[in-house]
Enzyme design. Structure first.
Site, PDB file in Angstrom:
ATOM      1  N   LYS A  15      37.469  36.899  38.067  1.00 14.62           N
ATOM      2  CA  LYS A  15      38.666  37.523  38.666  1.00 14.62           C
ATOM      3  C   LYS A  15      39.935  36.802  38.222  1.00 14.62           C
ATOM      4  O   LYS A  15      41.052  37.194  38.549  1.00 14.62           O
ATOM      5  CB  LYS A  15      38.592  37.470  40.199  1.00 14.62           C
ATOM      6  CG  LYS A  15      37.577  38.384  40.813  1.00 14.62           C
ATOM      7  CD  LYS A  15      37.856  38.616  42.305  1.00 14.62           C
ATOM      8  CE  LYS A  15      37.453  37.495  43.176  1.00 14.62           C
ATOM      9  NZ  LYS A  15      37.580  37.802  44.629  1.00 14.62           N
ATOM     10  N   LYS A  34      40.701  33.780  39.206  1.00 18.07           N
ATOM     11  CA  LYS A  34      41.180  32.972  40.336  1.00 18.07           C
ATOM     12  C   LYS A  34      40.541  31.585  40.269  1.00 18.07           C
ATOM     13  O   LYS A  34      39.343  31.458  40.066  1.00 18.07           O
ATOM     14  CB  LYS A  34      40.752  33.620  41.663  1.00 18.07           C
ATOM     15  CG  LYS A  34      41.685  34.715  42.167  1.00 18.07           C
ATOM     16  CD  LYS A  34      41.351  35.051  43.633  1.00 18.07           C
ATOM     17  CE  LYS A  34      42.521  35.718  44.311  1.00 18.07           C
ATOM     18  NZ  LYS A  34      42.289  35.982  45.740  1.00 18.07           N
TER      19      LYS A  34
HETATM   20  N1  C2G Z   1      44.341  39.406  53.248  1.00 20.53           N
HETATM   21  C1  C2G Z   1      45.184  39.856  54.258  1.00 20.53           C
HETATM   22  N2  C2G Z   1      46.366  39.234  54.464  1.00 20.53           N
HETATM   23  C2  C2G Z   1      46.735  38.160  53.705  1.00 20.53           C
HETATM   24  C3  C2G Z   1      45.879  37.694  52.679  1.00 20.53           C
HETATM   25  C4  C2G Z   1      44.672  38.335  52.470  1.00 20.53           C
HETATM   26  O1  C2G Z   1      44.856  40.825  54.969  1.00 20.53           O
HETATM   27  N3  C2G Z   1      47.926  37.555  53.947  1.00 20.53           N
HETATM   28  C5  C2G Z   1      43.079  40.111  53.024  1.00 20.53           C
HETATM   29  C6  C2G Z   1      42.976  40.741  51.633  1.00 20.53           C
HETATM   30  O2  C2G Z   1      43.619  42.017  51.628  1.00 20.53           O
HETATM   31  C7  C2G Z   1      41.464  40.846  51.433  1.00 20.53           C
HETATM   32  C8  C2G Z   1      40.930  39.649  52.249  1.00 20.53           C
HETATM   33  O3  C2G Z   1      41.999  39.202  53.099  1.00 20.53           O
HETATM   34  O4  C2G Z   1      40.968  42.065  52.001  1.00 20.53           O
HETATM   35  C9  C2G Z   1      40.491  38.506  51.365  1.00 20.53           C
HETATM   36  O5  C2G Z   1      41.576  38.176  50.522  1.00 20.53           O
HETATM   37  P1  C2G Z   1      41.253  37.323  49.175  1.00 20.53           P
HETATM   38  O6  C2G Z   1      40.459  36.124  49.546  1.00 20.53           O
HETATM   39  O7  C2G Z   1      42.528  37.157  48.422  1.00 20.53           O
HETATM   40  O8  C2G Z   1      40.273  38.340  48.427  1.00 20.53           O
HETATM   41  P2  C2G Z   1      40.410  38.900  46.934  1.00 20.53           P
HETATM   42  O9  C2G Z   1      40.585  37.772  45.988  1.00 20.53           O
HETATM   43  O10 C2G Z   1      41.414  39.984  46.989  1.00 20.53           O
HETATM   44  O11 C2G Z   1      38.926  39.450  46.663  1.00 20.53           O
HETATM   45  O12 C2G Z   1      35.716  42.669  45.326  1.00 20.53           O
HETATM   46  C10 C2G Z   1      36.858  42.418  46.137  1.00 20.53           C
HETATM   47  C11 C2G Z   1      37.409  41.045  45.884  1.00 20.53           C
HETATM   48  O13 C2G Z   1      36.402  40.064  46.043  1.00 20.53           O
HETATM   49  C12 C2G Z   1      38.563  40.779  46.846  1.00 20.53           C
END
Ligand code: C2G
Length: 129
Positions: free
Chosen positions: A44, A46
């Site tokens: 990803k 990250k």
């Molecule tokens: N999230 C949120 N508010 C934030 C930060 C994150 O609601 N301030 C939510 C994101 O929208 C996501 C979840 O928390 O639904 C997890 O966020 P991340 O750890 O950044 O996940 P991500 O890297 O987007 O991975 O296959 C899908 C991916 O694995 C999603």
């Protein structure tokens, strides 16, 4: 039990994650989280502060989460939905529309993100010595 399924990295677990998981848990009886593996995070693009085991342990400690399993690829979601008999697949709104094809298997829901907090912001806070 009415099962809700979501995925994420959940690095530096913060209130944005908690508020999402809290709202997701209210949509059903069971909330299951696919936590991105370290290898998948590399795919990803990250880099994580916390390794998978720590991120999974923290998620399991969250009162709103019932189970955690590794997310290792973009294309395992349909199999997971069927394996877990998920009724709802849900993500935060930064993913709106991206997983609509899963509506062939279950409800697809996107909930508003929590503004003002992010892992990136937390990473960039310089701790004064
Ligand atoms: N999230 C949120 N508010 C934030 C930060 C994150 O609601 N301030 C939510 C994101 O929208 C996501 C979840 O928390 O639904 C997890 O966020 P991340 O750890 O950044 O996940 P991500 O890297 O987007 O991975 O296959 C899908 C991916 O694995 C999603």
């Amino acid at each position: 039990p009415r099962t809700v399924l979501t995925y994420g990295t959940f690095d530096l677990f913060h209130v944005g994650h908690v508020r999402l998981l809290e709202r997701l848990s209210a949509l059903g009886d069971r909330l299951v989280v696919g936590c991105s593996s370290d290898e998948f995070n590399a795919i990803k693009g990250k880099t994580c502060v916390m390794p998978y085991e720590d991120r999974a342990t923290i998620l399991r400690a969250c009162r709103f989460v019932d189970d955690v399993f590794p997310e290792c690829s973009w294309d395992q979601k349909p199999l997971d939905v069927q394996r877990l008999e998920a009724d709802i697949f849900a993500m935060g709104s930064d993913w709106t529309g991206k997983f609509d094809e899963l509506s062939a298997y279950c409800e697809v829901v996107y909930l508003p993100r929590t503004d003002g907090v992010s892992t990136t912001k937390l990473k960039n806070i310089v701790v004064e010595r």
